[in-house]
Design a protein around this motif. Structure first.
Motif, mmCIF file in Angstrom:
data_model
loop_
_atom_site.group_PDB
_atom_site.id
_atom_site.type_symbol
_atom_site.label_atom_id
_atom_site.label_comp_id
_atom_site.label_asym_id
_atom_site.label_seq_id
_atom_site.Cartn_x
_atom_site.Cartn_y
_atom_site.Cartn_z
ATOM 1 N N SER A 223 0.828 -1.202 0.000
ATOM 2 C CA SER A 223 0.000 0.000 0.000
ATOM 3 C C SER A 223 0.859 1.247 0.000
ATOM 4 O O SER A 223 2.062 1.198 0.289
ATOM 5 N N GLU B 166 -1.992 7.745 2.025
ATOM 6 C CA GLU B 166 -2.618 8.950 1.500
ATOM 7 C C GLU B 166 -3.437 9.594 2.609
ATOM 8 O O GLU B 166 -4.531 9.150 2.927
ATOM 9 N N GLU C 163 -5.419 7.528 5.362
ATOM 10 C CA GLU C 163 -5.803 6.222 4.844
ATOM 11 C C GLU C 163 -4.630 5.569 4.122
ATOM 12 O O GLU C 163 -3.703 6.234 3.687
ATOM 13 N N VAL D 46 -3.917 3.107 0.734
ATOM 14 C CA VAL D 46 -4.526 2.683 -0.517
ATOM 15 C C VAL D 46 -3.764 1.454 -1.000
ATOM 16 O O VAL D 46 -2.543 1.494 -1.160
ATOM 17 N N TYR D 47 -4.469 0.361 -1.211
ATOM 18 C CA TYR D 47 -3.817 -0.861 -1.671
ATOM 19 C C TYR D 47 -3.346 -0.705 -3.115
ATOM 20 O O TYR D 47 -4.120 -0.322 -3.991
ATOM 21 N N SER E 88 -8.546 -0.293 -2.842
ATOM 22 C CA SER E 88 -9.300 -0.272 -1.581
ATOM 23 C C SER E 88 -8.569 0.583 -0.549
ATOM 24 O O SER E 88 -7.340 0.680 -0.561
ATOM 25 N N ARG E 89 -9.341 1.189 0.343
ATOM 26 C CA ARG E 89 -8.787 2.065 1.374
ATOM 27 C C ARG E 89 -9.156 1.563 2.761
ATOM 28 O O ARG E 89 -10.254 1.047 2.965
#
Length: 262
Positions: free
Chosen positions: A113, A116, A119, A121-122, A140-141
């Motif tokens: 990941s 960001e 979060e 992010v993958y 996904s987050r």
């Protein structure tokens, strides 16, 4: 932060409000809103109906959205924006075959990941078994402060920036084991930076245990993280340190030593 909040907060004379509004509408689409009417888009992006109409008409002409009756939805062309970013992250391509081998050898899920804001992010997802109630995929987050992937990267920010993000993050109890005290979260992030890895034990979801290490650039800054996840009935925290950590650390080290091209 919504589009309107960005506009109010921005003092840069070169800031393009029209572009910001367009991106605000694009980002409003998602799993919860795969299709939106004009009114939906205006409400989601906090824009007037007239502005939302112009934005959607423009996006449609550019091929990023398509209209079916009153509903608008994204087209596959938006993937070009994401792939453009991923193609610039060469560590992902270099890590992928090693992550795949590690995942297959250990029989557990391996992921990567980027951080960001508050979060993760993958950007890589190699699921070995279904261990989460929600299926995860690239893009996904998840909340950074409650994931090993997030904590492994947050520690490379300075203390003031960690606190700034911590204060804006929604801190809630996902499970009885979730750390919800802000000072305790800050301390955990700093401790994980010191030890060079992060373990999150059933804090995000019952039964989910994961260990992550940061991916560093040549300057020693975190540009991402990779992890292994397993069900808590299959492995202990000590076993993660003994069996999982060496493989993850080896990959992270190899990535930093691989020559960059271009």
């Amino acid at each position: 932060m919504t589009t309107s909040e960005h506009l109010k907060d921005g003092h840069d004379k070169e800031f393009m409000t029209t572009l910001a509004k367009g991106l605000g509408v694009l980002s409003a689409f998602g799993k919860q809103r795969p299709a939106m009417t004009l009114s939906d888009a205006a409400a989601a992006a906090n824009l007037s109906r007239a502005t939302a109409r112009r934005v959607l008409r423009t996006l449609a002409q550019l091929g990023y959205v398509v209209q079916d009756g009153r509903a608008f939805s994204l087209t596959p062309r938006v993937l070009e924006l994401g792939f453009a970013y991923l193609s610039g992250q060469d560590w992902i391509d270099r890590a992928l075959p090693m992550m795949k081998e590690l995942s297959e050898r250990l029989g557990e899920s391996c992921s990567g990941s980027i951080l960001e804001g508050i979060e993760i992010v993958y950007v890589v997802r190699l699921p070995a078994r279904r261990i989460m109630s929600t299926a995860l995929a690239v893009g996904s987050r998840l909340p950074a402060f409650h994931t090993s992937l997030g904590r492994a990267q947050l520690g490379y920010l300075d203390a003031a920036e960690i606190w700034r993000r911590l204060r804006t993050a929604p801190i809630g109890a996902y499970t009885p084991y979730t750390i919800t005290d802000m000072q305790a979260l800050f301390d955990r992030v700093c401790a994980d930076r010191e030890q060079g890895f992060s373990i999150v034990d059933e804090e995000l979801e019952r039964g989910l245990r994961s260990i992550a290490v940061p991916v560093l650039d040549r300057t020693g800054q975190a540009i991402g993280a990779i992890n292994l996840s397993a069900h808590s009935t299959r492995t202990t925290r000590n076993e993660m340190r003994e069996k999982f950590l060496p493989g993850l650390a080896h990959i992270a080290q190899r990535i930093s030593q691989t020559p960059r091209h271009g």
